[in-house]
Write a protein that holds these residues in place. Sequence first.
Motif, mmCIF file in Angstrom:
data_model
loop_
_atom_site.group_PDB
_atom_site.id
_atom_site.type_symbol
_atom_site.label_atom_id
_atom_site.label_comp_id
_atom_site.label_asym_id
_atom_site.label_seq_id
_atom_site.Cartn_x
_atom_site.Cartn_y
_atom_site.Cartn_z
ATOM 1 N N ALA A 308 -10.025 12.229 37.447
ATOM 2 C CA ALA A 308 -10.182 11.811 36.053
ATOM 3 C C ALA A 308 -9.307 10.597 35.743
ATOM 4 O O ALA A 308 -9.718 9.705 34.989
ATOM 5 C CB ALA A 308 -9.836 12.966 35.121
ATOM 6 N N LEU A 309 -8.102 10.551 36.314
ATOM 7 C CA LEU A 309 -7.222 9.394 36.092
ATOM 8 C C LEU A 309 -7.825 8.137 36.691
ATOM 9 O O LEU A 309 -7.757 7.046 36.102
ATOM 10 C CB LEU A 309 -5.837 9.661 36.685
ATOM 11 N N TYR A 310 -8.434 8.267 37.878
ATOM 12 C CA TYR A 310 -9.139 7.122 38.461
ATOM 13 C C TYR A 310 -10.272 6.679 37.543
ATOM 14 O O TYR A 310 -10.466 5.476 37.303
ATOM 15 C CB TYR A 310 -9.711 7.466 39.840
ATOM 16 N N THR A 311 -11.049 7.643 37.029
ATOM 17 C CA THR A 311 -12.177 7.299 36.161
ATOM 18 C C THR A 311 -11.703 6.543 34.931
ATOM 19 O O THR A 311 -12.323 5.554 34.517
ATOM 20 C CB THR A 311 -12.933 8.570 35.757
ATOM 21 N N PHE A 312 -10.585 6.988 34.332
ATOM 22 C CA PHE A 312 -10.051 6.261 33.181
ATOM 23 C C PHE A 312 -9.656 4.843 33.561
ATOM 24 O O PHE A 312 -10.008 3.879 32.865
ATOM 25 C CB PHE A 312 -8.826 6.968 32.597
ATOM 26 N N TYR A 351 -14.798 15.363 32.075
ATOM 27 C CA TYR A 351 -15.250 15.709 30.728
ATOM 28 C C TYR A 351 -14.110 15.576 29.737
ATOM 29 O O TYR A 351 -14.271 15.028 28.632
ATOM 30 C CB TYR A 351 -15.802 17.133 30.733
ATOM 31 N N ARG A 352 -12.938 16.097 30.113
ATOM 32 C CA ARG A 352 -11.770 16.020 29.235
ATOM 33 C C ARG A 352 -11.406 14.567 28.942
ATOM 34 O O ARG A 352 -11.054 14.221 27.813
ATOM 35 C CB ARG A 352 -10.589 16.744 29.859
ATOM 36 N N LEU A 353 -11.482 13.715 29.941
ATOM 37 C CA LEU A 353 -11.214 12.289 29.719
ATOM 38 C C LEU A 353 -12.161 11.723 28.665
ATOM 39 O O LEU A 353 -11.729 11.055 27.712
ATOM 40 C CB LEU A 353 -11.364 11.519 31.035
ATOM 41 N N ALA A 394 -2.958 0.984 29.393
ATOM 42 C CA ALA A 394 -3.322 1.534 28.095
ATOM 43 C C ALA A 394 -4.575 0.869 27.563
ATOM 44 O O ALA A 394 -4.870 -0.291 27.863
ATOM 45 C CB ALA A 394 -2.176 1.354 27.101
ATOM 46 N N LEU A 395 -5.295 1.620 26.764
ATOM 47 C CA LEU A 395 -6.470 1.137 26.057
ATOM 48 C C LEU A 395 -6.266 1.457 24.581
ATOM 49 O O LEU A 395 -5.828 2.562 24.234
ATOM 50 C CB LEU A 395 -7.725 1.835 26.583
ATOM 51 N N LEU A 461 2.145 11.425 36.012
ATOM 52 C CA LEU A 461 0.724 11.389 36.379
ATOM 53 C C LEU A 461 -0.136 12.068 35.316
ATOM 54 O O LEU A 461 -0.742 13.124 35.544
ATOM 55 C CB LEU A 461 0.519 12.027 37.752
ATOM 56 N N SER A 462 -0.194 11.452 34.158
ATOM 57 C CA SER A 462 -0.848 12.079 33.020
ATOM 58 C C SER A 462 -1.567 11.039 32.171
ATOM 59 O O SER A 462 -1.349 9.832 32.301
ATOM 60 C CB SER A 462 0.198 12.801 32.149
ATOM 61 N N LEU A 463 -2.444 11.538 31.311
ATOM 62 C CA LEU A 463 -3.040 10.744 30.248
ATOM 63 C C LEU A 463 -2.461 11.209 28.926
ATOM 64 O O LEU A 463 -2.312 12.428 28.686
ATOM 65 C CB LEU A 463 -4.561 10.910 30.212
#
Length: 469
Positions: A308-312, A351-353, A394-395, A461-463
């Motif tokens: 998910a971190l890669y996807t973000f 999904y959570r992302l 960041a976005l 290692l978090s969002l």
Amino acid sequence: MANSTIIVNTRNILPAKPLFQGLNLQWQDNGDGLVDVTDKIRFNDVSLNSVKMCSPKMLRYPGGTESITYDWRASVNDNLAMANRQFVARPYPGDAPQKPYFGLSEYLQLCKTVGATPLYTVNIFNKVNDTLALVDKIRESYNGTICLEIGNEPYLNQPQPQQDLNAAQFASVITPLLKRLLQPKPAGVKIGLPVRSDLMNGVPITPYAGFTWNYLLALKQAGIPLDKIDFASIHTGYLPYFVADWPEDKARVAITLNSPQMLIQDVKYTQNVLTNYRMSPDIYMTEFAPVFTLQGEHDYDAHSLLGALYTFECLRTMLVDTTIRHASLWSAPGNYVWGLLDTARKPLNTYRLYERFAPMLDGQLLKVDITTDKKLVNDSYVYVGSQSTPSVSALASIKDRVVRLLILNKLDETNNIKVTGGGTLRKFQELAANSVFSLDTQSWSNTDFIAGQTSVSLLPLSLTYLELA
């Protein structure tokens, strides 16, 4: 412990990308569970809501490789009606034919339901008149722009020998269709071609050297006006894709979270080559997803928080880059190990992302400036791509004077962040796990904060999701 600063400039609005958000859909297996089939066809509520949650602006159909044998005529009748569905062959040897219960009618209904533009991948082996009839059929129930992608990944090995074409053969097959579509081009129809560079940072990534450039040359020689091509379809977002030794944990994190920079480098190289053919199409990343191994023991790492971190980071990188206009996740609601849901329709970390990423696109994107005293460095493993990137990314977006921030801490340690320029903190949520490699699906957790607080401490290692006003 790292220390970073994020400056949000609410007056520096990034260019809008109204068609950026996209999802892939497949026709087979009831649309990977999008519909249930009993006495009639019904959209499954869980799967449908996962698509709605993402607010996609494009939906790609009928699949990637599965488009090679798909016959749209086998599934056209009244929406959600089961009568007259015909068996459709599958491209892979051994896969039994299926009736397409998530057919063209259901696909177009879904596009209208969520307000998405159809992005249809054409079966190049269909007769030209059949494809032109397809455009007319879509027009009967959809009034907006239609995007047609002429073929899927022809530069790769295909499942069966009769589907494998060299560059000249591929050009020969699609030339009659392109002549009919481009001379003149129908109003409201965008045409795209699949392209891919042979090398990524010097490493071969296609089996047929020069395929894309040779078939484009053949099209040019056949009189196809390449300057009328609206978009180039690219699939270089399947990373980090470990094809050699499985790296140790620290290197795996660094390679994974740095690899989206390699994606951008490759896209820019491809775009530069297209200019040699006097082409300036929009770039559509019509497939991307975290891929750690392909049909290997670590495929399911795509379910991990690291996936998910890669996807973000992939989404963020493509979104702020001026080159890429669209990105479609593979896939929704889910296919094999990828997507928003697993095969039991349970949410995955991706999904959570999207729960927090999708609403950000409803506002105006803002420029952010980041300074940090540490970088994420890949110095322990030989791999193509960026060796070093800032430890945080960041976005930011703004709507109704509320600033939303999604922040990725790439380090396996705490990262203290000072945020300026966006207002005062009013919401603080985190997506983290005890191990970034865990396949368990995490949930956003609310974190306490003090009124007027301008600094936050990011978990390793978090969002992190922040709202400021």
